[in-house]
Design a protein around this motif. Structure first.
Motif, PDB file in Angstrom:
ATOM      1  N   LYS A  23       0.673  -1.046  -0.147  1.00  0.00           N
ATOM      2  CA  LYS A  23      -0.062  -0.011  -0.072  1.00  0.00           C
ATOM      3  C   LYS A  23       0.802   1.305  -0.063  1.00  0.00           C
ATOM      4  CE  LYS A  23      -3.756  -0.178   2.279  1.00  0.00           C
ATOM      5  NZ  LYS A  23      -4.784  -0.293   3.322  1.00  0.00           N
ATOM      6  N   PHE A  24       0.590   1.930  -1.090  1.00  0.00           N
ATOM      7  CA  PHE A  24       1.198   3.301  -0.933  1.00  0.00           C
ATOM      8  C   PHE A  24       0.497   4.393  -0.527  1.00  0.00           C
ATOM      9  CE2 PHE A  24       1.942   7.174  -3.898  1.00  0.00           C
ATOM     10  CZ  PHE A  24       2.922   7.734  -3.279  1.00  0.00           C
ATOM     11  N   THR A  25       0.612   5.267   0.343  1.00  0.00           N
ATOM     12  CA  THR A  25      -0.254   6.284   0.941  1.00  0.00           C
ATOM     13  C   THR A  25       0.545   7.716   0.902  1.00  0.00           C
ATOM     14  OG1 THR A  25      -0.917   4.676   2.458  1.00  0.00           O
ATOM     15  CG2 THR A  25      -1.508   6.924   3.170  1.00  0.00           C
ATOM     16  N   VAL A  26      -0.568   8.768   0.322  1.00  0.00           N
ATOM     17  CA  VAL A  26      -0.396   9.806   0.199  1.00  0.00           C
ATOM     18  C   VAL A  26      -1.122  10.926   1.177  1.00  0.00           C
ATOM     19  CG1 VAL A  26      -0.198  11.959  -1.485  1.00  0.00           C
ATOM     20  CG2 VAL A  26       0.258   9.528  -2.336  1.00  0.00           C
ATOM     21  N   LYS A  27      -0.409  11.787   1.768  1.00  0.00           N
ATOM     22  CA  LYS A  27      -0.771  12.511   2.862  1.00  0.00           C
ATOM     23  C   LYS A  27      -0.590  14.157   2.671  1.00  0.00           C
ATOM     24  CE  LYS A  27      -1.010   9.292   6.630  1.00  0.00           C
ATOM     25  NZ  LYS A  27      -0.590   9.029   8.081  1.00  0.00           N
ATOM     26  N   SER A  28      -1.692  14.987   2.715  1.00  0.00           N
ATOM     27  CA  SER A  28      -1.202  16.270   2.249  1.00  0.00           C
ATOM     28  C   SER A  28      -2.542  17.245   2.435  1.00  0.00           C
ATOM     29  CB  SER A  28      -0.573  16.553   0.775  1.00  0.00           C
ATOM     30  OG  SER A  28      -0.248  17.850   0.582  1.00  0.00           O
ATOM     31  N   PHE A  55      -9.979  15.807  -7.063  1.00  0.00           N
ATOM     32  CA  PHE A  55     -10.886  16.464  -5.992  1.00  0.00           C
ATOM     33  C   PHE A  55     -10.423  17.831  -5.465  1.00  0.00           C
ATOM     34  CE2 PHE A  55      -6.802  14.154  -4.342  1.00  0.00           C
ATOM     35  CZ  PHE A  55      -6.290  15.239  -3.472  1.00  0.00           C
ATOM     36  N   GLN A  56     -11.368  18.221  -5.069  1.00  0.00           N
ATOM     37  CA  GLN A  56     -11.560  19.948  -4.620  1.00  0.00           C
ATOM     38  C   GLN A  56     -10.667  20.002  -3.185  1.00  0.00           C
ATOM     39  OE1 GLN A  56     -12.888  22.311  -6.495  1.00  0.00           O
ATOM     40  NE2 GLN A  56     -13.069  20.503  -7.763  1.00  0.00           N
ATOM     41  N   VAL A  57      -9.594  20.939  -3.318  1.00  0.00           N
ATOM     42  CA  VAL A  57      -8.935  21.248  -2.227  1.00  0.00           C
ATOM     43  C   VAL A  57      -9.623  22.162  -1.019  1.00  0.00           C
ATOM     44  CG1 VAL A  57      -6.679  22.166  -1.201  1.00  0.00           C
ATOM     45  CG2 VAL A  57      -6.573  21.156  -3.461  1.00  0.00           C
ATOM     46  N   ASN A  58      -9.576  21.921   0.056  1.00  0.00           N
ATOM     47  CA  ASN A  58     -10.350  22.216   0.898  1.00  0.00           C
ATOM     48  C   ASN A  58      -9.699  22.796   2.426  1.00  0.00           C
ATOM     49  OD1 ASN A  58      -9.923  19.836   2.614  1.00  0.00           O
ATOM     50  ND2 ASN A  58     -12.064  19.273   2.105  1.00  0.00           N
ATOM     51  N   GLY A  59      -8.349  22.682   2.053  1.00  0.00           N
ATOM     52  CA  GLY A  59      -7.506  23.142   3.250  1.00  0.00           C
ATOM     53  C   GLY A  59      -7.263  22.117   4.386  1.00  0.00           C
ATOM     54  N   GLN A  60      -8.073  20.992   4.102  1.00  0.00           N
ATOM     55  CA  GLN A  60      -7.911  19.763   5.537  1.00  0.00           C
ATOM     56  C   GLN A  60      -6.956  18.687   4.900  1.00  0.00           C
ATOM     57  OE1 GLN A  60     -11.963  18.523   5.910  1.00  0.00           O
ATOM     58  NE2 GLN A  60     -12.486  20.140   7.152  1.00  0.00           N
ATOM     59  N   MET A  61      -6.366  17.994   5.823  1.00  0.00           N
ATOM     60  CA  MET A  61      -5.526  16.886   5.356  1.00  0.00           C
ATOM     61  C   MET A  61      -6.072  15.881   4.383  1.00  0.00           C
ATOM     62  SD  MET A  61      -2.410  15.622   5.434  1.00  0.00           S
ATOM     63  CE  MET A  61      -1.773  16.438   6.607  1.00  0.00           C
ATOM     64  N   HIS A  62      -5.799  15.537   3.426  1.00  0.00           N
ATOM     65  CA  HIS A  62      -6.319  14.327   2.400  1.00  0.00           C
ATOM     66  C   HIS A  62      -5.585  13.320   2.857  1.00  0.00           C
ATOM     67  CE1 HIS A  62      -9.289  16.876   0.224  1.00  0.00           C
ATOM     68  NE2 HIS A  62      -8.184  17.907   0.407  1.00  0.00           N
ATOM     69  N   GLU A  63      -6.050  12.022   2.784  1.00  0.00           N
ATOM     70  CA  GLU A  63      -5.348  10.869   2.879  1.00  0.00           C
ATOM     71  C   GLU A  63      -5.677   9.782   1.768  1.00  0.00           C
ATOM     72  OE1 GLU A  63      -4.207   7.208   5.974  1.00  0.00           O
ATOM     73  OE2 GLU A  63      -4.264   9.387   6.457  1.00  0.00           O
ATOM     74  N   MET A  64      -4.849   9.518   0.784  1.00  0.00           N
ATOM     75  CA  MET A  64      -5.264   8.591  -0.313  1.00  0.00           C
ATOM     76  C   MET A  64      -4.247   7.333  -0.221  1.00  0.00           C
ATOM     77  SD  MET A  64      -6.168  11.721  -0.994  1.00  0.00           S
ATOM     78  CE  MET A  64      -4.503  12.139  -1.546  1.00  0.00           C
ATOM     79  N   SER A  65      -4.822   6.203  -0.402  1.00  0.00           N
ATOM     80  CA  SER A  65      -4.232   5.096  -0.376  1.00  0.00           C
ATOM     81  C   SER A  65      -4.257   4.005  -1.742  1.00  0.00           C
ATOM     82  CB  SER A  65      -4.270   4.075   0.886  1.00  0.00           C
ATOM     83  OG  SER A  65      -3.733   4.418   1.955  1.00  0.00           O
ATOM     84  N   TYR A  66      -3.059   3.419  -2.270  1.00  0.00           N
ATOM     85  CA  TYR A  66      -3.230   2.882  -3.379  1.00  0.00           C
ATOM     86  C   TYR A  66      -2.453   1.526  -3.447  1.00  0.00           C
ATOM     87  CZ  TYR A  66      -4.107   7.695  -4.955  1.00  0.00           C
ATOM     88  OH  TYR A  66      -5.044   8.963  -5.032  1.00  0.00           O
TER      89      TYR A  66
END
Length: 374
Positions: A23-28, A55-66
């Protein structure tokens, strides 16, 4: 053209870094990347997208895993700015956190690989930016109407200097950190400079050469080897009978290349998505009108849907013959002619022999036509 040396390739490949599921995870928060962000995971061997997400940037932390089966490349794109992107290795089992510092520079943290890679990237930042900026400047000049011959002359004079500066910076980092996976991944930034890739890879420890991150530069070497083989095969085709193929024309009827024998034929491998193919249309029209009594053009559309193909032919008012390559059915002219880039133009003489193969939109192609049509 710069000679490609593969003296190390067999040894490097023999180390056999195995694909590693994980699993590769991106957080930002994706701060500073605009209102809308696109993520694209790209397979380095095929250059095809593994995953796309917008996706829309909303200033909150996003986390996606692939789930990844092997090392890939991640592109983070500002959808409001075609040049507003960053890229980085995507490594199975690792986590990357993308953030911005006070100077608005993008940095990475997360697992140790990305901590190391961030430092490695900073060490080559200046030559990398210089090379990217110059490439962007050349593209801009061409789009502004500067003669391509002049831009290419400047490009060929300047790029070797900029490429060498980047190679020196990469080499310095790898030499200082030969056992880091980040060093192995950094080497892939040398892209088509295969001699420098081989030299840098030789500095790695055996463990680093066997890492999953090393698969990134190995894929580049493998692609370069295949390209060299295809180039040699194309050169060997000149003067030999042109391989025949039959595809459906724009009205759905079969059209064979051999049916055009008796005229000079340009087989034009193109697609509506290829900006250089589209940019070359005015010159193609000019020469079709100039030599239409003894010249035919056979456009072979590649990697479009049928709808996009037909729409592009109509939009650009292309007066020559057209066929559609259906990769799932029928003949495969790309394989027959070793097509490795777009546009590719194959000139077939009236006797049905391959006379010339040119990859890219090159003004020398039209000089050749003038000479051949005398």
């Amino acid at each position: 053209m710069k000679k490609i040396l593969f003296s190390m390739l067999a040894g490097i490949m023999a180390l056999g870094a195995l694909a590693q599921d994980g699993k590769f995870t991106v957080k930002s928060t994706f701060e500073g990347r605009g209102d809308s962000v696109g993520l694209a995971l790209v397979d380095v061997k095929s250059s095809r997208s593994i995953e796309k997400q917008v996706f829309q940037v909303n200033g909150q932390m996003h986390e996606m895993s692939y789930e990844l089966k092997d090392a890939a490349m991640l592109f983070v794109l500002d959808n409001n700015n075609s040049r507003g992107y960053i890229s980085m290795p995507a490594i199975p089992g690792e986590t990357v956190e993308i953030y911005r510092d006070g100077n608005n520079f993008t940095h990475l943290r997360g697992s140790q690989f990305y901590v190391d890679y961030d430092i490695a990237e900073q060490s080559i930042e200046q030559p990398m930016i210089a090379l990217k900026n110059f490439a962007g400047e050349c593209q801009h000049r061409i789009m502004q109407g500067v003669p391509q011959e002049q831009v290419m002359k400047d490009y060929e004079e300047r790029v070797p200097v900029l490429t060498q500066a980047l190679a020196d910076a990469v080499m310095a980092y790898v030499k200082a950190h030969p056992d880091q996976d980040a060093s192995a991944a950094l080497i892939a930034l040398l892209e088509d400079d295969t001699e420098s890739i081989e030299a840098a890879a030789a500095l790695l420890t055996e463990r680093a050469r066997g890492s999953v991150a090393a698969n990134l530069y190995k894929a580049i070497l493998e692609a370069a080897q295949k390209e060299a083989e295809e180039e040699a095969r194309q050169e060997g085709m000149v003067g030999t009978p042109a391989p025949d193929f039959t595809l459906s024309d724009i009205n759905g009827k079969p059209l064979a290349l051999s049916s055009l024998r008796g005229k000079w034929v340009i087989i034009d491998f193109w697609g509506s998505w290829c900006k250089w193919c589209i940019k070359g249309i005015p010159d193609m029209k000019k020469y079709y009108a100039k030599y239409g009594d003894k010249l035919e053009i056979l456009g072979v559309d590649c990697n479009d849907t049928v709808e996009k193909w037909k729409a592009a032919v109509k939009e650009h008012d292309l007066p020559w013959l057209h066929v559609y390559w259906d990769k799932d059915n029928g003949d495969n002219p790309l394989a027959l002619y070793g097509v490795r880039g777009f546009p590719t133009k194959v000139v077939v003489d009236p006797q049905g022999n391959v006379a010339k193969i040119i990859v890219g939109e090159d003004p020398a192609f039209y000089d050749y036509l003038d000479e051949a049509m005398k």
